[in-house]
Design a protein around this motif. Structure first.
Motif, PDB file in Angstrom:
ATOM      1  N   SER A 342      -7.644  -2.389  -0.957  1.00  0.00           N
ATOM      2  CA  SER A 342      -7.186  -2.096   0.403  1.00  0.00           C
ATOM      3  C   SER A 342      -5.696  -1.756   0.417  1.00  0.00           C
ATOM      4  O   SER A 342      -4.856  -2.594   0.085  1.00  0.00           O
ATOM      5  CB  SER A 342      -7.448  -3.301   1.309  1.00  0.00           C
ATOM      6  OG  SER A 342      -6.773  -3.144   2.532  1.00  0.00           O
ATOM      7  N   SER A 343      -5.384  -0.516   0.802  1.00  0.00           N
ATOM      8  CA  SER A 343      -3.973  -0.114   0.883  1.00  0.00           C
ATOM      9  C   SER A 343      -3.256  -0.894   1.980  1.00  0.00           C
ATOM     10  O   SER A 343      -2.090  -1.241   1.844  1.00  0.00           O
ATOM     11  CB  SER A 343      -3.811   1.359   1.237  1.00  0.00           C
ATOM     12  OG  SER A 343      -4.577   2.178   0.467  1.00  0.00           O
ATOM     13  N   ASN A 344      -3.975  -1.129   3.074  1.00  0.00           N
ATOM     14  CA  ASN A 344      -3.344  -1.842   4.186  1.00  0.00           C
ATOM     15  C   ASN A 344      -2.975  -3.270   3.795  1.00  0.00           C
ATOM     16  O   ASN A 344      -1.874  -3.736   4.068  1.00  0.00           O
ATOM     17  CB  ASN A 344      -4.294  -1.921   5.386  1.00  0.00           C
ATOM     18  CG  ASN A 344      -4.339  -0.629   6.159  1.00  0.00           C
ATOM     19  OD1 ASN A 344      -3.712   0.343   5.758  1.00  0.00           O
ATOM     20  ND2 ASN A 344      -5.077  -0.597   7.244  1.00  0.00           N
ATOM     21  N   ALA A 345      -3.920  -3.957   3.144  1.00  0.00           N
ATOM     22  CA  ALA A 345      -3.634  -5.339   2.758  1.00  0.00           C
ATOM     23  C   ALA A 345      -2.503  -5.385   1.740  1.00  0.00           C
ATOM     24  O   ALA A 345      -1.734  -6.333   1.704  1.00  0.00           O
ATOM     25  CB  ALA A 345      -4.891  -5.983   2.182  1.00  0.00           C
ATOM     26  N   THR A 346      -2.384  -4.337   0.916  1.00  0.00           N
ATOM     27  CA  THR A 346      -1.347  -4.335  -0.119  1.00  0.00           C
ATOM     28  C   THR A 346       0.033  -3.976   0.443  1.00  0.00           C
ATOM     29  O   THR A 346       1.046  -4.204  -0.212  1.00  0.00           O
ATOM     30  CB  THR A 346      -1.725  -3.327  -1.231  1.00  0.00           C
ATOM     31  OG1 THR A 346      -3.083  -3.545  -1.592  1.00  0.00           O
ATOM     32  CG2 THR A 346      -0.879  -3.465  -2.467  1.00  0.00           C
ATOM     33  N   LEU A 347       0.045  -3.400   1.629  1.00  0.00           N
ATOM     34  CA  LEU A 347       1.301  -2.853   2.162  1.00  0.00           C
ATOM     35  C   LEU A 347       2.505  -3.800   2.111  1.00  0.00           C
ATOM     36  O   LEU A 347       3.597  -3.378   1.702  1.00  0.00           O
ATOM     37  CB  LEU A 347       1.067  -2.326   3.584  1.00  0.00           C
ATOM     38  CG  LEU A 347       2.224  -1.614   4.239  1.00  0.00           C
ATOM     39  CD1 LEU A 347       2.688  -0.426   3.417  1.00  0.00           C
ATOM     40  CD2 LEU A 347       1.835  -1.152   5.636  1.00  0.00           C
TER      41      LEU A 347
END
Ligand code: ASP
Length: 497
Positions: A342-347
């Motif tokens: 997840s790109s969002n969770a990694t942000l």
């Protein structure tokens, strides 16, 4: 006491999780049991072999029997356990209590624990994005400067995504993973309803104008949050004077606190990554790759070419940075992207790695990274193109004509813009491309089995591309600033753990 650097800890956790998970799947992935659940008149015979679950249900009163199967690759079966749970809640309950293999039990437990880590990241992401964007924009000093930042970022996003798609198309035409392979075609139903491309893009446009910005914040709608924050920042600069100063100071303070909080959470990243890897591999194992190995390898090679050659070349010649050092600095974010898909969770990690480890100014990273996590997805675009062409090869027994491949390329680019930075979003958006070239959506079933692993790989590439974009834009902005110096603003420079 010897304390390993964070990226080593995360790397070790990634490998350890994968090795233990695969071993568990191999040696404790099968389980068969028969029992009569108390308080029912049923007799259940369950066979759990991780990728396929078969449940025979006998109603002892009527003598009626049913055969339930969960298997993503079979058109007659429930594609996921979630589907079984929704349709047969009672049977699912007993499966969870008595029918799971050891590998699945460990996988489920580690999934829950890894989920806690993801919750922590999600907890900080919205306040961090807002504070980071606001302090970045208000630090610009002048609204006009945002224009060039936006222009450069958009050019970078579009060009790297197109390069990724072209790489994918070249490899899928070269390797032709879908031709001559014994893959069962599952295209026999009619096309389910799904939103068209225009509709999806219009929804994106609508999301950029949130009718209720607070609701957008509450629901974590990234695109709405980013666009409203951008507007708020721009208008703060336009108002200027004392008001702008107060707002800048407030958001700068919030940003520093949020960054500290993020860095504290990042300390548990190795544990979170270990759990997420374990849960992914314990239930998946290696068997799923068998019939899909050529397709899997094609996506993997194309992603590798993009991540190891194309983006580093851009980094070296446009951003004038050492790709190796930059990858090293961003590695905690890249490995977390891999394990979380997840790109969002990694942000939050991407932001802090870019600023604290790679030394990119908050002014650039706070703009390029949140936007990138939402709309710049090179890995997803590439994967969409390869997957659709692979499906076409299996379905038609031949490659798609060139003109159709152009349609695939354009729709893949737009679908990647529309895809959210969450697990499996790319798979959902693929429906749009399949429809654009007249392929049945049911055909997606054949690639489901390996989607999780490909999702992990493409998400890392998505985050890597966002990070490289950050370095490129930062470089271009600095050379411009050499001609027209920008006011500098203070940044925290605490050492990263
Ligand atoms: N999981 C990807 C991401 O978060 C999106 C996708 O499914 O391709 O970036």
């Amino acid at each position: 006491m010897l304390r390993l650097a964070l990226h080593w800890q995360i790397l070790i956790a990634t490998i350890a999780g994968a090795v233990v998970g695969v071993a568990l799947n191999r040696w404790a992935g099968e389980y068969a049991v028969q029992f009569e659940p108390p308080g029912t008149h049923l007799r259940l015979a369950i066979h759990d072999s991780t990728n396929r679950i078969e449940i025979d249900v006998l109603d002892r009163r009527t003598g009626e029997t049913r055969h339930l199967v969960v298997d993503p690759t079979s058109p007659e079966a429930f594609p996921t356990l979630g589907d079984l749970a929704a349709t047969e809640p009672e049977i699912y309950k007993w499966f969870r209590r008595r029918g799971r293999s050891l590998a699945r039990r460990v996988g489920d437990a580690s999934h829950a624990l890894g989920g806690l880590f993801l919750r922590m990241l999600k907890m900080v992401s919205v306040p961090l994005i807002i504070a980071s964007l606001m302090s970045g924009i208000t630090g610009l000093g002048h609204a006009r400067r945002l224009g060039s930042l936006f222009g450069r970022t958009a050019v970078y996003y579009a060009s790297t995504s197109l390069l990724a798609i072209v790489t994918g198309l070249m490899l899928v035409n070269l390797i032709r993973p879908g031709l001559g392979k014994a893959l069962a075609a599952v295209a026999d139903g009619k096309l389910p309803e799904s939103a068209g491309l225009g509709e999806v893009l219009f929804q994106q446009l609508e999301a950029m104008i949130p009718s209720n910005p607070l609701a957008a914040v509450a629901q974590g709608q990234f695109l709405s949050i980013i666009s409203f924050t951008l507007l708020f920042g721009i208008f703060t600069l336009l108002v200027g004077g004392r008001t702008a100063e107060i707002i800048r100071d407030v958001f700068q303070a919030i940003f520093e606190v949020m960054m500290r909080m993020t860095m504290a959470i990042i300390r548990v990243a190795p544990f979170g990554v270990l759990m997420l890897m374990l849960s992914a591999t314990a239930t998946l194992g290696l068997r799923v790759f068998g019939p899909l190995s050529w397709y899997f390898l094609t996506v993997l090679c194309a992603l590798a070419i993009h991540a190891v050659f194309t983006l580093p070349l851009i980094l070296r010649f446009v951003a004038h940075r050492s790709p190796w050092q930059f990858a090293h600095a961003m590695s905690p974010a890249l490995l977390t992207a891999f394990s979380s898909a997840s790109s969002n969770a990694t942000l939050p990690l991407t932001l802090s790695c870019a600023e604290k480890r790679a030394g990119i100014s908050n002014r650039v990273s706070s703009f390029v990274l949140p936007l990138g996590a939402t709309i710049n997805m090179d890995g997803t675009a590439l994967y969409e193109a390869v997957a659709v062409l692979f499906i076409a090869q299996v379905h038609f027994g031949a490659s798609l004509p060139f003109s159709q491949q152009i349609i695939v390329a354009i729709t893949a680019l737009l679908a990647s813009v529309g895809a959210a930075g969450i697990p499996h979003a790319g798979l959902v958006m693929m429906a749009i491309i399949l429809q654009a070239v007249g392929l049945p959506l049911e055909m997606q079933g054949i690639i489901l089995a390996v989607d999780r692993v490909l999702d992990m790989c493409r998400t890392s590439v998505n985050v890597w591309s966002d990070s490289c974009g950050c370095a490129v834009v930062a470089r271009l902005e600095t050379s411009r600033a050499a001609h027209a110096p920008l006011p500098t603003r203070a940044t925290t420079d605490d050492a990263f753990p």
